[in-house]
Each structure stands twice: as C-alpha cells, then as structure tokens.
Design an enzyme around this catalytic site. Structure first.
Site, PDB file in Angstrom:
ATOM      1  N   SER A 168       4.897   2.136   7.955  1.00  0.00           N
ATOM      2  CA  SER A 168       4.492   1.027   7.093  1.00  0.00           C
ATOM      3  C   SER A 168       5.652   0.564   6.216  1.00  0.00           C
ATOM      4  CB  SER A 168       3.327   1.451   6.203  1.00  0.00           C
ATOM      5  OG  SER A 168       2.170   1.672   6.962  1.00  0.00           O
TER       6      SER A 168
ATOM      7  N   HIS B 111       0.811  -1.214   0.000  1.00  0.00           N
ATOM      8  CA  HIS B 111       0.000   0.000   0.000  1.00  0.00           C
ATOM      9  C   HIS B 111       0.850   1.272   0.000  1.00  0.00           C
ATOM     10  CE1 HIS B 111       0.489  -0.166   4.510  1.00  0.00           C
ATOM     11  NE2 HIS B 111       0.524   1.143   4.353  1.00  0.00           N
TER      12      HIS B 111
ATOM     13  N   ASP C 163       0.122  -7.580   1.324  1.00  0.00           N
ATOM     14  CA  ASP C 163       0.570  -6.205   1.553  1.00  0.00           C
ATOM     15  C   ASP C 163       2.092  -6.107   1.522  1.00  0.00           C
ATOM     16  OD1 ASP C 163       0.305  -3.502   1.865  1.00  0.00           O
ATOM     17  OD2 ASP C 163      -0.011  -3.556   4.026  1.00  0.00           O
TER      18      ASP C 163
END
Length: 370
Positions: free
Chosen positions: A215, A107, A137
């Site tokens: 992230s 993402h 992901d």
C-alpha cells in the site's frame, strides 16, 4: 547343454550384471567432483532488459513507511522490526519531489503519532505528516534528513492507459522491502470505496501481485513512469488473488500539490445525502435519489427535495449534471471534482412526473457528503 544355449545364458547374465552395476559405474566415473563449467548465455530478452531497467531506475526512490499509534517512539529501530508488533502499521511510499516529500496511502499513516521512513540504502529517518486526504486514500510525508533523497519518480498519465498494457509494482509486501512484481492492467474505471465514505473513481485494476505492505507504492508503466498508487487488494484470504487496485496518477497529481501547500484538499459537494444504488434499483429508478439536503447547503438553498419522511414518497432524483447522465453516486462526484469548488452546475432533476433544471454552487463540504 547345447553350446548356443550356454552362450545365450552367459550373455543374459552379462547384460543383467551391467544393468545392476550401472548406478555404481555412473557414480564412479561421472560424479561431478569439480565445479562444473559455466555455460555462456545469449542476450537477455527485450522484456527482461526493460524490467531490469525499470527496477534499477525507480527502486531507489521507493521507501518503506512505518507508523506507530500511541506514545511509543521508534527509538531508532528499523521500521520492519516494528512490523506486526503493538500498534505498528507499515506500508510503502515514494519520493515525490526534491524537497523531501513522500507520497503514500492515507490508511498507512492515519492515526499514527510516530512515523519513520526507511530508504532503499537502509537509512532510517523520521517523517512528519504534511497532509492527508482520506477521500482519495492519499497522504504526504516530509522526511527530516540532511542527506539528499533519491530523485522523484517520473510522472505519467492515467488518462490514456489501455487494458492489457504492462504494469510494474514496487513495494514492501509483508515487510520484504524492494520487491518487484509485474503484470498487466486488468481493467480501468473501477470504483473503490474509502474509509471516508466516498468512492475513488477511475481506479486502475491490475494483476501485478499486490499484498499487505505494498500500500502506497508506485504502479509503473513500461517507461518507468508513475501511473498509479497501489492502495488495495481484493482477497478473502488477505493475500494476493490477482486483483489489485491503484489510485490513478491523474488524481494523485491533482491532490498531492494541495496536500503539500495546504495540508488538505477541498472536498467538492453540494450538500445532499444520496440513497444507496440498491434502493434506486429496487424502485426501478435510473438516477440518484436525494434522501435529504444539508440545512444551509447549496442544494438546500436551490430547493432540492428529499424523501418525504411522513409518506415515504421519493422526492428529487438527479438524472444528469451539465448534460452528463447520472446513474450512481460516482457519476455526481466525478462531475463535482471536474467542476471544482466555486463553480456552478446545472442539475436535471426528476420531480414526480416532471423534469426541472436546478443550478447549484459547488462548495467545500469537508468530507460531509456529496
């Protein structure tokens, strides 16, 4: 006036005078007008030395990743200068191998046409997307630079993790690069939905502070080994609330080589559309309700039956795979991933009041369903 009384009054006045003059006397005689002497300290605590050693060893291999959607180029700008501006998206990544591959979250780079990586020493290099796996992901970048990259982070195992053991996260929260946070592993075997509609299983939960920008960064154990890739936080405000999640390294170590060699990883499935768990709960059913099968899929060829649209009656309910109970979708996807594409599974299916066994082949369904 009695002499003793006068003496007492004088004493009282003297004490009051001293009390009133005390602040002035302190400023006059005790002000530190010169640098104070440095107090020597003892040795650092063992946990402090461990934390420092982990950061010193691993942080050079952690990078900042910035992507931009659309045609605007970075024009040599530092990635954090683009943070928050039109179309920019930033996160963290880390060196995977000596060939210049960087692992991050899908993402972080999904939809980006321009990707830049800033190394710990401040160097900025362009990167290309080598492969992406939205179901996990995860994404792999390849950095274009003539300079050698820092060493890859040692890889550990997530299969033997224990709740309560130390966890360390390094990343770029809110664009503040090279930030270290510490905590413990709060829970294991969590399930995390992805944008691709599947769930990542065996996800690690940690209370090490993870914020936007973390992230794609590494989650480490006390030996400085990679045990997960930080991917999400649970927070109504968008900031850390003590609940962060990481993709387990055993999944990462299985998916990343495929992304490097082929640009994608197979999505094992049998071609069914499953009902939400809430429906099975309302109906009092323990198992995975098959809504329908994909035409021509292994499930279709094996004769699995979906919900009767005319009557609304429930069709087949998958209750076990290869002898392992199935109570929710993630139980089935776990077995599919363990079996792998090209292998066969034996399903135990509740059909009406009887139980039947059905053999199906696992194929690459490319993200279309279980």
């Amino acid at each position: 006036m009695d002499r003793s009384v006068r003496f007492l009054l004088i004493a009282i006045l003297a004490v009051l005078g001293v009390m009133l003059a005390q602040p002035w006397l302190q400023r006059q005689f005790f002000s530190a007008t010169e640098p104070r002497a440095i107090e020597p300290r003892g040795d650092l605590a063992e946990w402090e030395r461990t934390t420092i050693a982990i950061f010193d060893r691993v942080s050079p291999s952690v990078v900042q990743v910035a992507g931009r959607a659309g045609g605007d180029a970075f024009a040599g700008a530092e990635p954090d200068e683009q943070n928050g501006s039109g179309g920019a998206q930033t996160g963290t990544g880390f060196v995977w191998d000596a060939a210049g591959h960087i692992v991050t979250n899908a993402h972080v780079v999904q939809g980006a046409t321009e990707i830049a990586v800033r190394l710990a020493n401040g160097d900025v290099a362009r990167a290309e997307l080598r492969g992406i796996a939205p179901n996990y992901d995860l994404a792999v970048l390849r950095v274009s630079t003539s300079r050698p990259l820092p060493p890859p982070i040692p890889v550990g195992s997530s299969g033997d993790l224990k709740v309560g053991q130390a966890a360390f996260a390094i990343g770029n929260p809110f664009g503040l690069d090279q930030s270290l946070t510490t905590g413990v592993i709060s829970a294991l075997k969590r399930r995390l939905p992805t944008s691709a509609g599947r769930e990542i299983s065996n996800v690690i939960q940690t209370d090490a502070a993870i914020n936007p920008g973390n992230s794609g960064g590494p989650l480490l154990d006390s030996a400085g080994r990679l045990i997960g890739v930080n991917t999400a936080i649970f927070s109504p405000s968008g900031s850390n609330a003590g609940i962060g999640f990481a993709v387990p390294v055993d999944t990462v170590n299985r998916v990343v080589p495929g992304l490097i060699s082929r640009g994608r990883v197979p999505t094992p499935g049998i071609g069914i559309v499953a009902a939400p768990e809430s429906l099975a709960t309302r109906l009092g059913i323990e198992g995975l309700v098959v809504v329908r099968t994909v035409p021509g899929s292994p499930a279709d060829r094996a004769g699995l039956r979906g919900v009767d649209r005319m009557s609304g009656l429930v069709g087949d309910v998958i209750v076990s795979v290869n002898g392992t109970p199935v109570r929710r979708l993630v139980d089935l996807t776990d077995e599919l991933e363990q079996a792998g594409v090209g292998n066969r599974l034996e399903l135990e299916v509740l059909r009406g009041r009887s139980t039947v066994k059905v053999a199906v082949e696992v194929v690459d369904i490319g993200g279309r369903g279980p």
